[in-house]
Write an enzyme that holds these catalytic residues in place. Structure first.
Site, PDB file in Angstrom:
ATOM      1  N   SER A 107      50.436  18.536 -12.789  1.00 51.70           N
ATOM      2  CA  SER A 107      51.418  18.871 -13.812  1.00 51.70           C
ATOM      3  C   SER A 107      52.842  18.686 -13.269  1.00 51.70           C
ATOM      4  O   SER A 107      53.208  17.582 -12.857  1.00 51.70           O
ATOM      5  CB  SER A 107      51.171  20.298 -14.303  1.00 51.70           C
ATOM      6  OG  SER A 107      51.969  20.612 -15.422  1.00 51.70           O
ATOM      7  N   ASP A 136      46.609  15.785 -23.840  1.00 51.94           N
ATOM      8  CA  ASP A 136      47.455  16.696 -23.067  1.00 51.94           C
ATOM      9  C   ASP A 136      48.539  17.278 -23.970  1.00 51.94           C
ATOM     10  O   ASP A 136      49.307  16.547 -24.594  1.00 51.94           O
ATOM     11  CB  ASP A 136      48.104  15.942 -21.907  1.00 51.94           C
ATOM     12  CG  ASP A 136      48.621  16.865 -20.816  1.00 51.94           C
ATOM     13  OD1 ASP A 136      49.156  17.939 -21.164  1.00 51.94           O
ATOM     14  OD2 ASP A 136      48.495  16.514 -19.637  1.00 51.94           O
ATOM     15  N   HIS A 153      44.629  19.618 -19.851  1.00 49.61           N
ATOM     16  CA  HIS A 153      45.645  19.605 -18.799  1.00 49.61           C
ATOM     17  C   HIS A 153      45.228  20.339 -17.528  1.00 49.61           C
ATOM     18  O   HIS A 153      45.664  19.985 -16.430  1.00 49.61           O
ATOM     19  CB  HIS A 153      46.932  20.219 -19.360  1.00 49.61           C
ATOM     20  CG  HIS A 153      48.113  20.117 -18.453  1.00 49.61           C
ATOM     21  ND1 HIS A 153      48.832  18.948 -18.288  1.00 49.61           N
ATOM     22  CD2 HIS A 153      48.708  21.037 -17.645  1.00 49.61           C
ATOM     23  CE1 HIS A 153      49.819  19.157 -17.434  1.00 49.61           C
ATOM     24  NE2 HIS A 153      49.770  20.404 -17.026  1.00 49.61           N
TER      25      HIS A 153
END
Length: 475
Positions: free
Chosen positions: A171, A424, A452
């Site tokens: 991320s 996502d 995610h």
């Protein structure tokens, strides 16, 4: 790019943990401001981990030295604003150790145990302008300098071919990884990214226009799975509105707006179910007591950890600010863009929104967005005390440097292996594709089978996909 000096190692303590893990706790000292090395220092904390072995025949001195100098893989945490969990609780640990790495979990500056940002510390920097200048030092451009300084410290007596290390960015960690790739590629052997292909060519406005659309899809999925919650969520919102701001155990104030920010969880595996469970719990409180119990309010607070991880809120939109994008301030982009979607017009006036919508109309939750009302006491006292500095950052037009060097990414020679999620909710897939097309020597595994947080929820499958891209050939 300026030369980085090695970090100063302050302390090193080692322990053996179950699971055959030899963990070393490390504290480093680095400059607070790399442009002004004499302006003070910060402490960084990390844990390195390798296999703990008890061979039948004791290792020779050369074998011991070789064991201590295994190639490093450093994990870059998501966020911004969060420290690392312990190595034994990280899915990456055993996978990396089995492939011959030693792993470093380093808390970014301002997070975890690395001179963590808190309101008292920020206020001690001076007036709000000085506070904002201090907080600017906690973006990815400073983080990658810390990483490079720590690399130089830890590998100073390594063989030359082992000095470069591998990075694994999840991320926001992927955003940091692309900044590292832009500024200090010579320090990198290879780069792994999961849900971290940053929208390097886009503004915060572009990002939120895209992610609000994905958020609408996740709300629709929620109400398809739990259609009964259409009425229940509205009932809870109307109760909160009737009561006004309900005090939260840690000092925040539960309003309709804060209640409708629970969709942050929708972007992960099991997130729809988690929010349904919380909604059910709150509704059951009303059925049994006609008020929310402290336990339920504490459960609600566990979903909004901004006061204990303030960088997440303070610098969230700043991760998209670059000089190349025309020096545009973020100016509370999530709030501005959200008000343009009818489903999120509760941001402007929740009372009017509840009155103007039909009882059968579902109320949509927001996701990974940060709003000005967070800094007005909604989430607790910490953010409220930094409100002036946060507002200055939101309106800042000039940043010291770009986070990414697009020309360097175009000529990149470091192998990059990325997993990109079609669904996502946080890192828009189409914008991620745009970035992938920019970066030379990248391989991307695209999938609509994971969300995610798959690096935690589907770790074995994710690691298999990443290492297959690294180890296998394409004919």
């Amino acid at each position: 790019m300026s030369t980085i000096q090695a970090a100063r190692l302050l302390s090193r303590r080692s322990h053996v943990l179950p699971g055959q893990l030899h963990v070393t706790e490390l504290f480093f000292e680095v400059p607070k401001n790399y442009a002004r090395p004499d302006a003070g220092t910060l402490k960084l904390f990390g844990r390195s981990v390798r296999k703990h072995e008890r061979p039948i025949v004791p290792l020779s001195a050369s074998d011991l030295a070789s064991r201590d100098k295994l190639p490093y893989l450093i994990y870059l945490q998501g966020g911004p604003g969060f420290g690392n969990r312990e190595p034994q609780n990280m899915a990456l640990t055993q996978t990396a150790l089995s492939r011959g790495y030693q792993v470093l979990y380093l808390d970014y500056r301002g997070t975890g145990l690395s001179t963590p940002i808190n309101a008292d510390h920020v206020l001690a920097q001076g007036d709000p302008v000085q506070q904002a200048e201090y907080l600017k030092l906690f973006r990815a451009n400073s983080i990658v300098r810390d990483l490079e300084a720590v690399r130089l410290c830890l590998t100073q007596d390594f063989e030359e071919e082992k000095k470069a290390w591998s990075i694994f960015g999840q991320s926001f960690g992927g955003f940091v990884g692309l900044t590292y790739l832009s500024k200090y590629p010579h320090g990198l052997r290879e780069v792994f990214l999961t849900g971290g292909l940053a929208p390097v060519k886009r503004t915060a406005d572009d990002v939120y226009r895209a992610t609000y659309k994905k958020l609408i899809e996740r709300n629709e999925a929620y109400y398809r799975k739990y259609p009964e919650d259409i009425a229940v969520v509205r009932r809870l919102a109307e109760y909160i509105q009737q009561k006004g701001e309900i005090p939260l155990p840690s000092g925040g104030k539960l309003s309709v707006q804060l209640f409708l920010t629970l969709g942050l969880a929708f972007g992960g595996h099991g997130g729809l179910d988690d929010i349904h469970s919380l909604v059910l719990r709150l509704a059951t409180d009303l059925d049994q007591f006609n008020f929310f119990t402290r336990a339920s309010l504490a459960a609600f607070e566990s979903h909004i950890s901004f006061d204990t991880n303030p960088i997440y809120a303070i610098l969230h939109e700043a991760i998209y600010n670059t000089k190349q994008r025309g020096a545009l301030p973020s100016n509370w982009a999530a709030d501005r863009i959200g008000r343009g979607f009818r489903s999120f017009s509760w941001l402007a006036d929740p009372v009017d929104f509840l009155k103007s919508t039909l009882p059968s109309e579902p109320l949509y939750f927001s996701g990974e967005m940060v709003y000005p009302f967070y800094f007005q006491g909604a989430t607790g006292p910490e953010l409220a005390r930094t409100a002036a500095a946060a507002d200055i950052l939101a309106k800042t037009e000039e940043w010291d440097e770009d986070l990414y060097d697009e020309d360097q990414l175009r000529r990149n020679e470091v192998p990059v292996y990325a997993v990109s999620y079609i669904d996502d909710m946080y890192v828009d897939f189409e914008l991620a594709r745009e970035t992938a097309a920019l970066v030379k020597r990248i391989k991307v595994h695209e999938t609509n089978g994971w969300y995610h947080d798959a690096v935690r929820s589907k770790s074995e499958e994710v690691f298999t996909a990443l290492f297959k891209m690294r180890d296998d050939c394409i004919d």
